[in-house]
Structures are given as structure tokens and as C-alpha cells.
Scaffold this motif. Structure first.
Motif, short mmCIF file in Angstrom:
data_model
loop_
_atom_site.label_atom_id
_atom_site.label_comp_id
_atom_site.label_asym_id
_atom_site.label_seq_id
_atom_site.Cartn_x
_atom_site.Cartn_y
_atom_site.Cartn_z
N PHE A 234 44.19 -25.05 6.48
CA PHE A 234 43.95 -24.10 5.38
C PHE A 234 45.19 -23.24 5.14
O PHE A 234 45.65 -23.07 4.00
CB PHE A 234 42.74 -23.22 5.70
N ALA A 235 45.76 -22.72 6.22
CA ALA A 235 46.95 -21.86 6.07
C ALA A 235 48.15 -22.66 5.55
O ALA A 235 48.94 -22.15 4.76
CB ALA A 235 47.28 -21.20 7.40
N ALA A 236 48.26 -23.91 6.00
CA ALA A 236 49.39 -24.73 5.54
C ALA A 236 49.27 -25.03 4.04
O ALA A 236 50.27 -25.14 3.33
CB ALA A 236 49.45 -26.03 6.33
N TRP A 237 48.01 -25.12 3.57
CA TRP A 237 47.77 -25.38 2.15
C TRP A 237 48.02 -24.11 1.33
O TRP A 237 48.71 -24.15 0.31
CB TRP A 237 46.32 -25.86 1.97
N ARG A 238 47.53 -22.98 1.81
CA ARG A 238 47.65 -21.73 1.07
C ARG A 238 49.04 -21.10 1.24
O ARG A 238 49.56 -20.47 0.34
CB ARG A 238 46.58 -20.73 1.53
N LEU B 23 52.08 -38.91 25.18
CA LEU B 23 52.22 -39.87 24.09
C LEU B 23 52.89 -39.32 22.82
O LEU B 23 53.89 -39.87 22.39
CB LEU B 23 50.86 -40.51 23.78
N PRO B 24 52.38 -38.21 22.22
CA PRO B 24 53.03 -37.78 20.98
C PRO B 24 54.49 -37.39 21.17
O PRO B 24 55.34 -37.79 20.37
CB PRO B 24 52.20 -36.56 20.56
N LEU B 25 54.80 -36.68 22.24
CA LEU B 25 56.18 -36.22 22.46
C LEU B 25 57.13 -37.40 22.66
O LEU B 25 58.29 -37.37 22.24
CB LEU B 25 56.23 -35.28 23.67
N THR B 26 56.63 -38.44 23.31
CA THR B 26 57.49 -39.58 23.59
C THR B 26 57.62 -40.51 22.39
O THR B 26 58.66 -41.12 22.17
CB THR B 26 56.94 -40.35 24.81
N ILE B 27 56.55 -40.61 21.59
CA ILE B 27 56.54 -41.59 20.51
C ILE B 27 57.17 -41.05 19.22
O ILE B 27 57.95 -41.73 18.57
CB ILE B 27 55.10 -42.08 20.24
N PHE B 28 56.84 -39.78 18.86
CA PHE B 28 57.34 -39.25 17.59
C PHE B 28 58.74 -38.71 17.73
O PHE B 28 58.95 -37.65 18.30
CB PHE B 28 56.40 -38.17 17.05
N ARG B 29 59.71 -39.46 17.22
CA ARG B 29 61.10 -39.03 17.34
C ARG B 29 61.63 -38.46 16.04
O ARG B 29 62.53 -37.65 16.02
CB ARG B 29 61.98 -40.21 17.76
N LYS B 30 61.09 -38.94 14.92
CA LYS B 30 61.63 -38.51 13.63
C LYS B 30 61.14 -37.12 13.28
O LYS B 30 60.03 -36.74 13.61
CB LYS B 30 61.19 -39.49 12.54
N LYS B 31 61.99 -36.37 12.61
CA LYS B 31 61.56 -35.08 12.09
C LYS B 31 60.60 -35.32 10.93
O LYS B 31 60.88 -36.12 10.04
CB LYS B 31 62.76 -34.27 11.60
N ILE B 32 59.48 -34.61 10.96
CA ILE B 32 58.54 -34.73 9.85
C ILE B 32 59.10 -34.00 8.64
O ILE B 32 59.53 -32.86 8.75
CB ILE B 32 57.17 -34.16 10.27
N GLN B 33 59.12 -34.66 7.49
CA GLN B 33 59.70 -34.04 6.29
C GLN B 33 58.64 -33.36 5.44
O GLN B 33 58.92 -32.43 4.70
CB GLN B 33 60.44 -35.10 5.45
N ASN B 34 57.41 -33.86 5.55
CA ASN B 34 56.33 -33.35 4.72
C ASN B 34 56.10 -31.85 4.95
O ASN B 34 55.87 -31.42 6.08
CB ASN B 34 55.06 -34.16 5.04
N GLN B 35 56.17 -31.08 3.85
CA GLN B 35 56.08 -29.62 3.96
C GLN B 35 54.73 -29.17 4.51
O GLN B 35 54.66 -28.26 5.33
CB GLN B 35 56.32 -29.02 2.57
N PHE B 36 53.66 -29.83 4.03
CA PHE B 36 52.34 -29.45 4.50
C PHE B 36 52.20 -29.69 6.00
O PHE B 36 51.75 -28.83 6.75
CB PHE B 36 51.26 -30.25 3.74
N LEU B 37 52.65 -30.86 6.44
CA LEU B 37 52.52 -31.21 7.85
C LEU B 37 53.37 -30.29 8.73
O LEU B 37 52.95 -29.87 9.81
CB LEU B 37 52.94 -32.67 8.04
#
Lengths: 246, 108
Positions: A234-238, B23-37
Motif C-alpha cells: 500500500f505504501a509503495a503504491w501511494r 535462497l533469495p540473497l544467493t539467487i537474486f543478483r540483479k538490481k530490481i529496477q521496478n519503482q514499485f518493487l
């Protein structure tokens, strides 16, 4: 711990040293002493030897998960129950580990990641994420070592010196870990409306899950994930972060 | 005491605690570009800690009243930017004092 004094404006990988990690881990370590002390006491009160308590603390390094798992061991639960319950409580670490994957230096090696991820706890995660720059392996290692020692030492003391603290002191120390969480939450919430909103939403939904019949049957691991996902989404959206803040 | 069973249980606990961390720390190497994420992941720590604190903090002590007193103390200390340890021990101290007073006057 980090907000009292504004850090000197330095940048570059040199400021996050192993020693700074050790130092930043010290408050976490002290906070852990009382919790793991309680854990050690709980284990020996159920007629398990002190070394079992130590073994659990040193291989698990988690509060809620190992309390629940140990409780199930004592009750004589099935392996699958131990596995599912512990996993569900710990599934929140996936969220933290994912956040950290964006925070650590890109050049951190797979081997370093395999070792350091063992030390991801709620508090270590919170402190690591507060750093302004990318977290390197030296700092991360330091940040893990002190809490790990505190966790093990507290367990040992609790398991060997059960009558060391009177009950009145032990019940009072039960709040210490939550006090520490509030000390992490409130200063940034004063500065950012978005963070205050995240905290309020997560807390309100969590209370709903605790107090509304049927909903309160769900295990706390799942509930924390649900609350965190709704509040943060919600915060990321708003209030999406501006480029310079990320 | 069946130590084999206990040791297997401890091993299971250790593995299912380690995997979600690793698992997540070892597998995800790329920087996430998506602003929401990116925003979402930045807000997650606060959401997780808030969900772990409330309402558990109220039942973390001997009774609800001392829990409320401890909560208020922690909020006030944290509001004035005291360090983690001061806030943690300060709230525990307030709970201890409150429970002693309650015992003397016969409440709780």
C-alpha cells in the motif's frame, strides 16, 4: 544507535568496516542476551540438557522459530509438524533476504552469501538496511558475529543459571525485545509519513489477526507476512520512493 | 530421552530456518529496477517489525497494565531518539517498577 549522532559525511566502501559491524551489532547482542537467556531456561526447565539448548541456538539463531520448534520437540510432535511450523514462522526471512539482495554489494560472492545469509535475523536485517550505502561482506560479518555470540552466551547462561534472575526481573525483560523494535521504528516514522503509515497499517492488521475469532487461528509466521505485504505494498503504491532515496 | 529424535528435529529446524534466509540473497543478483518493487522492499522492514511488535508487546510482561506502561515508556524514549539498548532496558525497567508497585497496592 545510528540516529543519535548524524554520521560524518563520508562515502565509499571504507566506512562500513568489520569493526563498525561489530560495534553496530552490540546493541542487538545485548538485546539477544535476555531473550536467549529465557530460551535456555525454558529448555532446561523441560529436563533437556544445556548442550541441547546451545545446539539449537547455535544452529538456528532465531527467536520465534526455535521457541516454537523446541516446544514441539518437548511435546513429542512429528517431524513434519516441526518442519512446517518452523518454516512458516521463518518464511518472513525470505522477504528480508530479498530486500537484502538489493542492499548488499553486487560483487559479494556466492560463498559469502551462503555464509552470511545464516546470520539474517530481524534485528540484523533492520540495522543492515539502515546503512546509507551498499552493505559489504566485512561489515555484514561483523554485524552478525556480536549478536551470534550474545545469542549463544545468553542461552548458556539461561540453561546453566536458571535461578540467577528473580521472576519479577525475567517478566520485565520480556518487553526488552519489543522496546528495541520500537527504537528502530519510531525515529524514521517521525521523519517520514509513509513509514508511519506502513507501521500503522501493519500494526492494525496484525491486531485484527490477533483478536478476531477464526483469523487468530492462523500461525504468526503467516500473519506477519500478510501484514507486511499489505502494508508495504500500500505504501509503495501511494508513496513510491523517489530515485535519490532508493 | 530419545536423543536421536531430538537431534533430527534440531537438524530439520536448522535447515528450514536457513533456506528462507539463504535462497533469495544467493539467487537474486540483479538490481530490481521496478519503482514499485523497490519501494515495497524498502518499506518491508518497518512493516515486519511493526507486525511483530503489535499487539505482542502488550502480552510480553506479567499483565496488560505493566505492558501498556512499558509500551508508553518505549515510545517516549524512542521518540526522543534514545539508542536501542536504552529504549529496551528503559521499558523493561518501567515494567519492573510498575509490577512492583502493583504488587504492593494489591493490583494485578
Amino acid at each position: 544507535m545510528r540516529r543519535r549522532k548524524e554520521p560524518i559525511k563520508t562515502s565509499g566502501p571504507l566506512c562500513l568496516t568489520f569493526t563498525k559491524g561489530l560495534r553496530d551489532g552490540l546493541p542487538i547482542c545485548l538485546g539477544y542476551l535476555s531473550v536467549s537467556f529465557t530460551f535456555g531456561m525454558m529448555v532446561v526447565q523441560h529436563d533437556l540438557p544445556a548442550w541441547i539448548a546451545m545446539l539449537i541456538s547455535m544452529t538456528n539463531l532465531t527467536s520465534a522459530g526455535q521457541f516454537a520448534g523446541t516446544d514441539l520437540i518437548i511435546q513429542g510432535a512429528m517431524y513434519v509438524e516441526v518442519a512446517v511450523t518452523t518454516f512458516v514462522i521463518n518464511i518472513r526471512y525470505m522477504l528480508m533476504s530479498l530486500s537484502l539482495s538489493q542492499k548488499v554489494e553486487a560483487k559479494m560472492s556466492t560463498f559469502q552469501r551462503l555464509i552470511l545469509s545464516f546470520g539474517i535475523t530481524d534485528e540484523v536485517f533492520a540495522v543492515a538496511m539502515q546503512q546509507k550505502e551498499a552493505v559489504n561482506s566485512r561489515y555484514f560479518a561483523g554485524l552478525i558475529v556480536t549478536p551470534y555470540c550474545g545469542w549463544a552466551l545468553g542461552t548458556l547462561l539461561g540453561a546453566t543459571a536458571t535461578s540467577f534472575l528473580p521472576l519479577s526481573v525475567r517478566t520485565a525483560l520480556g518487553i526488552a525485545i519489543y522496546g528495541m523494535f520500537l527504537a528502530i521504528l519510531i525515529p524514521p516514522a517521525r521523519k517520514s509519513k509513509a513509514i508511519l503509515l506502513v507501521i500503522a497499517i501493519a500494526a492494525i492488521i496484525r491486531c485484527g489477526f490477533a483478536w478476531i475469532p477464526v483469523l487468530n487461528q492462523l500461525s504468526s509466521g503467516w500473519v506477519i507476512i500478510i501484514c507486511a505485504v499489505i502494508a508495504a505494498a500500500f505504501a509503495a503504491w501511494r508513496f513510491p520512493l523517489r530515485e535519490e532515496e532508493t | 530421552m530419545n536423543y536421536t529424535r531430538i537431534l533430527i528435529c534440531i537438524l530439520i529446524m536448522a535447515v528450514v530456518t536457513y533456506l528462507p534466509r539463504m535462497l533469495p540473497l544467493t539467487i537474486f543478483r540483479k538490481k530490481i529496477q521496478n519503482q514499485f518493487l523497490k519501494s515495497f522492499l524498502a518499506y518491508v522492514p518497518y512493516a515486519v517489525l511493526a507486525a511483530m511488535t503489535f499487539p505482542e508487546i502488550l502480552s510480553s510482561t506479567g499483565n496488560l497494565i505493566s505492558g501498556l506502561i512499558g509500551l508508553a515508556t518505549a515510545i517516549i524514549l524512542a521518540f526522543f531518539n534514545r539508542g536501542l539498548l536504552v529504549v529496551a532496558l528503559g521499558s523493561a525497567g518501567a515494567v519492573f517498577a510498575a509490577e512492583q508497585v502493583m504488587r504492593w497496592i494489591g493490583v494485578g
